[in-house]
Design a protein around this motif. Structure first.
Motif, PDB file in Angstrom:
ATOM      1  N   ASP A 172      21.301 -16.465  -1.907  1.00  0.00           N
ATOM      2  CA  ASP A 172      20.190 -17.045  -1.153  1.00  0.00           C
ATOM      3  C   ASP A 172      18.897 -16.238  -1.235  1.00  0.00           C
ATOM      4  N   LEU A 173      18.825 -15.277  -2.168  1.00  0.00           N
ATOM      5  CA  LEU A 173      17.633 -14.435  -2.257  1.00  0.00           C
ATOM      6  C   LEU A 173      17.195 -14.226  -3.700  1.00  0.00           C
ATOM      7  N   TYR A 174      15.863 -14.157  -3.890  1.00  0.00           N
ATOM      8  CA  TYR A 174      15.297 -13.602  -5.122  1.00  0.00           C
ATOM      9  C   TYR A 174      14.925 -12.149  -4.836  1.00  0.00           C
ATOM     10  N   ARG A 175      15.093 -11.288  -5.839  1.00  0.00           N
ATOM     11  CA  ARG A 175      14.666  -9.895  -5.699  1.00  0.00           C
ATOM     12  C   ARG A 175      13.723  -9.548  -6.852  1.00  0.00           C
ATOM     13  N   PHE A 176      12.630  -8.906  -6.504  1.00  0.00           N
ATOM     14  CA  PHE A 176      11.615  -8.532  -7.490  1.00  0.00           C
ATOM     15  C   PHE A 176      11.345  -7.036  -7.394  1.00  0.00           C
ATOM     16  N   ARG A 177      11.214  -6.402  -8.536  1.00  0.00           N
ATOM     17  CA  ARG A 177      10.887  -4.972  -8.572  1.00  0.00           C
ATOM     18  C   ARG A 177       9.394  -4.819  -8.870  1.00  0.00           C
ATOM     19  N   VAL A 178       8.717  -4.068  -8.026  1.00  0.00           N
ATOM     20  CA  VAL A 178       7.280  -3.840  -8.183  1.00  0.00           C
ATOM     21  C   VAL A 178       7.025  -2.338  -8.157  1.00  0.00           C
ATOM     22  N   THR A 179       6.256  -1.864  -9.122  1.00  0.00           N
ATOM     23  CA  THR A 179       5.879  -0.450  -9.143  1.00  0.00           C
ATOM     24  C   THR A 179       4.581  -0.287  -8.355  1.00  0.00           C
ATOM     25  N   ALA A 180       4.647   0.427  -7.234  1.00  0.00           N
ATOM     26  CA  ALA A 180       3.480   0.649  -6.390  1.00  0.00           C
ATOM     27  C   ALA A 180       2.764   1.921  -6.830  1.00  0.00           C
ATOM     28  N   GLU A 181       1.529   1.759  -7.251  1.00  0.00           N
ATOM     29  CA  GLU A 181       0.747   2.910  -7.689  1.00  0.00           C
ATOM     30  C   GLU A 181       0.362   3.770  -6.481  1.00  0.00           C
ATOM     31  N   PRO A 182       0.238   5.084  -6.658  1.00  0.00           N
ATOM     32  CA  PRO A 182      -0.075   5.966  -5.530  1.00  0.00           C
ATOM     33  C   PRO A 182      -1.490   5.740  -4.988  1.00  0.00           C
ATOM     34  N   GLY A 183      -1.595   5.690  -3.660  1.00  0.00           N
ATOM     35  CA  GLY A 183      -2.880   5.598  -2.990  1.00  0.00           C
ATOM     36  C   GLY A 183      -3.638   4.312  -3.220  1.00  0.00           C
ATOM     37  N   GLU A 184      -2.964   3.254  -3.630  1.00  0.00           N
ATOM     38  CA  GLU A 184      -3.637   1.992  -3.910  1.00  0.00           C
ATOM     39  C   GLU A 184      -2.972   0.842  -3.164  1.00  0.00           C
ATOM     40  N   GLU A 185      -3.790  -0.160  -2.857  1.00  0.00           N
ATOM     41  CA  GLU A 185      -3.242  -1.416  -2.336  1.00  0.00           C
ATOM     42  C   GLU A 185      -3.201  -2.413  -3.480  1.00  0.00           C
ATOM     43  N   GLN A 186      -2.095  -3.090  -3.631  1.00  0.00           N
ATOM     44  CA  GLN A 186      -1.969  -4.109  -4.663  1.00  0.00           C
ATOM     45  C   GLN A 186      -1.250  -5.322  -4.105  1.00  0.00           C
ATOM     46  N   THR A 187      -1.386  -6.440  -4.816  1.00  0.00           N
ATOM     47  CA  THR A 187      -0.773  -7.683  -4.350  1.00  0.00           C
ATOM     48  C   THR A 187       0.268  -8.152  -5.351  1.00  0.00           C
ATOM     49  N   PHE A 188       1.232  -8.883  -4.843  1.00  0.00           N
ATOM     50  CA  PHE A 188       2.287  -9.463  -5.676  1.00  0.00           C
ATOM     51  C   PHE A 188       2.577 -10.858  -5.129  1.00  0.00           C
ATOM     52  N   ASP A 189       2.381 -11.883  -5.990  1.00  0.00           N
ATOM     53  CA  ASP A 189       2.554 -13.271  -5.564  1.00  0.00           C
ATOM     54  C   ASP A 189       3.904 -13.814  -5.997  1.00  0.00           C
ATOM     55  N   VAL A 190       4.540 -14.527  -5.087  1.00  0.00           N
ATOM     56  CA  VAL A 190       5.769 -15.257  -5.389  1.00  0.00           C
ATOM     57  C   VAL A 190       5.498 -16.723  -5.068  1.00  0.00           C
ATOM     58  N   PHE A 249       0.862  -1.198   0.000  1.00  0.00           N
ATOM     59  CA  PHE A 249       0.000   0.000   0.000  1.00  0.00           C
ATOM     60  C   PHE A 249       0.890   1.238   0.000  1.00  0.00           C
ATOM     61  N   ASN A 250       0.839   1.955  -1.121  1.00  0.00           N
ATOM     62  CA  ASN A 250       1.650   3.162  -1.287  1.00  0.00           C
ATOM     63  C   ASN A 250       0.812   4.385  -0.894  1.00  0.00           C
ATOM     64  N   LYS A 251       1.186   5.031   0.196  1.00  0.00           N
ATOM     65  CA  LYS A 251       0.443   6.195   0.684  1.00  0.00           C
ATOM     66  C   LYS A 251       0.877   7.493   0.003  1.00  0.00           C
ATOM     67  N   ARG A 252       1.934   7.422  -0.778  1.00  0.00           N
ATOM     68  CA  ARG A 252       2.441   8.636  -1.418  1.00  0.00           C
ATOM     69  C   ARG A 252       1.545   9.067  -2.587  1.00  0.00           C
ATOM     70  N   ALA A 253       1.759  10.273  -3.049  1.00  0.00           N
ATOM     71  CA  ALA A 253       1.004  10.812  -4.192  1.00  0.00           C
ATOM     72  C   ALA A 253       1.676  10.468  -5.507  1.00  0.00           C
ATOM     73  N   ALA A 254       2.806   9.777  -5.446  1.00  0.00           N
ATOM     74  CA  ALA A 254       3.535   9.415  -6.665  1.00  0.00           C
ATOM     75  C   ALA A 254       3.846   7.920  -6.637  1.00  0.00           C
ATOM     76  N   LYS A 255       4.166   7.367  -7.797  1.00  0.00           N
ATOM     77  CA  LYS A 255       4.541   5.969  -7.882  1.00  0.00           C
ATOM     78  C   LYS A 255       5.795   5.693  -7.062  1.00  0.00           C
ATOM     79  N   ARG A 256       5.887   4.461  -6.601  1.00  0.00           N
ATOM     80  CA  ARG A 256       7.044   4.100  -5.786  1.00  0.00           C
ATOM     81  C   ARG A 256       7.591   2.763  -6.283  1.00  0.00           C
ATOM     82  N   LEU A 257       8.883   2.686  -6.529  1.00  0.00           N
ATOM     83  CA  LEU A 257       9.500   1.427  -6.918  1.00  0.00           C
ATOM     84  C   LEU A 257       9.843   0.647  -5.645  1.00  0.00           C
TER      85      LEU A 257
END
Length: 253
Positions: free
Chosen positions: A105-123, A72-80
């Motif tokens: 020992d890690l996977y890393r994923f980049r997700v663009t979080a839209e402003p003011g929205e909750e979104q899900t990302f499945d691994v 959940f990105n609370k900012r007014a702009a997109k967040r990586l």
């Protein structure tokens, strides 16, 4: 190291030992404007393949471990957002197909979080494991369970059905043996009671004679039971041998 974002102080980070050309992520502050939660979920194993080799049922079972990240990105702009997921030895990444980066020992994923929205990302991670089960140790309910699997080959299903019939036949013989042994124990207990009663009356007498006749009848029944038990036990041994011989050379796919 001091980090600035947009010309504004963002935080401090301590650099660990780093080799030339090596890349590392720096944790320099807690982002209060972006909430991330992880919800892991491990599904029950699913049988994907079955075969029989030398009396052993060999199963290939698919295990799936899914982690859903809520962002959940609370900012007014997109967040990586960079999400790190621990690798599991023997498990493969199936969703998404690839990670943006991989470490030892890690996977890393980049997700663009839209402003003011909750979104899900499945691994999702997946493992195909092989398990072996001795057919001689299978209980009836497990035979039924394996026969109901959609992935069971026809020949394996036929073999399990035959095994079920053979085990049922042996089970019926053992039940008859148990019933005869129980009856023999009842007669033995009754004979002990009769003999004790015979000590309390004079000989000869009507009661004494009646008990003598009953003991003679019970002895005849005991002889008959003993003969049946010997025949049934010999049959049980032969049926068990037939089943063991059948399973020892069984090869089905």
């Amino acid at each position: 190291a001091t980090v600035f974002e947009g010309g504004i102080y963002a935080g401090d980070a301590r650099l660990s030992d780093t080799q030339p050309g090596e890349k590392k992520l720096l944790s320099y502050a807690l982002d209060l404007a972006c909430d991330i939660t992880a919800e892991p979920d491990a599904a029950a194993g699913e049988i994907v393949a079955m075969k029989i080799a030398r009396g052993t049922l060999i199963l290939q079972i698919k295990y799936v471990h899914n982690t859903q990240y809520r962002i959940f990105n609370k900012r007014a702009a997109k967040r990586l957002v960079m999400i790190e997921q621990a690798m599991r030895p023997g498990w493969d990444l199936v969703q998404p197909k690839e990670a943006a980066e991989k470490t030892a020992d890690l996977y890393r994923f980049r997700v663009t979080a839209e402003p003011g929205e909750e979104q899900t990302f499945d691994v999702r991670l997946q493992q195909i494991a092989e398990e072996s089960v001795l057919l001689t140790s299978l209980e009836d309910d497990m035979i039924v369970y394996y026969m109901k699997q959609k992935t069971i080959p026809g020949k394996v299903k036929d073999a399990l059905r035959k095994l079920s019939d053979m085990k049922a036949e042996i089970g019926n013989i053992r039940a008859r043996i148990a019933n005869l042994q129980a009856r023999r124990n009842e007669i033995t207990a009754d004979q002990n009671r009769i003999r004790e009663n015979m000590k309390t009356v004079q000989r000869p007498s009507d009661n004494y004679s009646r008990w003598e006749r009953k003991l003679a009848q019970q002895e005849d029944e005991m002889d008959k039971i003993q003969g049946e038990l010997e025949n049934l036990k010999a049959t049980e041994l032969q049926k068990q041998k037939d089943m063991d011989d059948y399973l020892s050379g069984l090869e089905e796919e």
